[in-house]
Write a protein that holds these residues in place. Structure first.
Motif, PDB file in Angstrom:
ATOM      1  N   ASN A  50      30.931  77.261 128.872  1.00  0.00           N
ATOM      2  CA  ASN A  50      32.383  77.212 128.702  1.00  0.00           C
ATOM      3  C   ASN A  50      33.052  77.129 130.070  1.00  0.00           C
ATOM      4  N   LEU A  57      35.036  72.959 127.878  1.00  0.00           N
ATOM      5  CA  LEU A  57      33.587  72.919 128.041  1.00  0.00           C
ATOM      6  C   LEU A  57      33.217  72.181 129.319  1.00  0.00           C
ATOM      7  N   ALA A 108      33.672  78.381 122.401  1.00  0.00           N
ATOM      8  CA  ALA A 108      33.075  77.529 123.427  1.00  0.00           C
ATOM      9  C   ALA A 108      31.706  78.048 123.852  1.00  0.00           C
ATOM     10  N   GLU A 109      31.570  79.354 123.971  1.00  0.00           N
ATOM     11  CA  GLU A 109      30.293  79.934 124.396  1.00  0.00           C
ATOM     12  C   GLU A 109      29.172  79.629 123.408  1.00  0.00           C
TER      13      GLU A 109
END
Length: 202
Positions: A50, A57, A108-109
């Motif tokens: 992220n 990203l 995102a992670e």
């Protein structure tokens, strides 16, 4: 041959259950087609991690098409197709990508390490006689004397011209420079490349 290709593909892919190999008799040749999951195609790029707290990203690009990640196009990541909101190029092969629906760091992670599969029709139409590399890989190569050399496995970028890595059904390789006196005709629809072998290419 079909079973061997399926076995090899399943051993190399991250989603072996999605591997599909079909064989068909098309005139005077047997055509084998291989399908794999989007994450195993590697057609666009890969999420590194992220970036910031708003769902952006950091990605590494694996595409010869610089327009592949422009805003308005779409990519498949994970199990969903998402529209590209923006893309900021970074030095090297990296970029900051923002996708529709990914707006927080937690989401995102979860995408770290995932492949981004860009649709093959993304990007502008090229002038006649020019092709994206993904369009060339897999094409059957035949000489003007009727000899079947195999398929284009890879396109190498050199300082002066591209080089096609052609692999025969026996695994032998031949390197063909993408110059007009060697490559005589490319037919994307038919999946064929006609070449003239000059001295020194074998």
């Amino acid at each position: 041959m079909k079973d061997l290709i399926e076995f090899i593909a399943q051993s190399l892919t991250s989603n072996p259950e999605a591997v599909r190999v079909t064989e068909s008799d098309e005139g005077d040749q047997i055509v084998i087609r291989l399908e794999v999951a989007p994450e195993d195609k590697g057609g666009g790029g890969r999420v590194i991690r992220n970036h910031g707290l708003d769902g952006a990203l950091r990605i590494k690009c694996h595409s010869d098409n610089p327009q592949r990640f422009q805003a308005g196009n779409s990519v498949t990541v994970g199990d969903a197709e998402r529209a590209i909101v923006s893309c900021q190029s970074l030095p090297g092969e990296y970029a900051i990508l923002r996708l529709d629906g990914i707006v927080d760091v937690q989401t995102a992670e979860l995408l770290a390490g995932q492949w981004l599969y860009a649709a093959t029709d993304s990007g502008p139409e090229l002038p006649p006689g020019e092709y994206y590399h993904y369009q060339l890989v897999g094409l059957q190569v035949t000489t003007d004397e009727g000899e079947n050399l195999g398929q284009i496995r890879e396109v190498l970028i050199t300082g002066s011209n591209d080089v096609y890595v052609v692999e025969s059904s026996e695994g032998a390789e031949i390197l063909l420079p993408a110059v007009h006196h060697v490559v005589k005709q490319i037919d994307i629809v038919a999946g064929q490349v006609l070449v003239h072998l000059i001295n020194g290419l074998r």
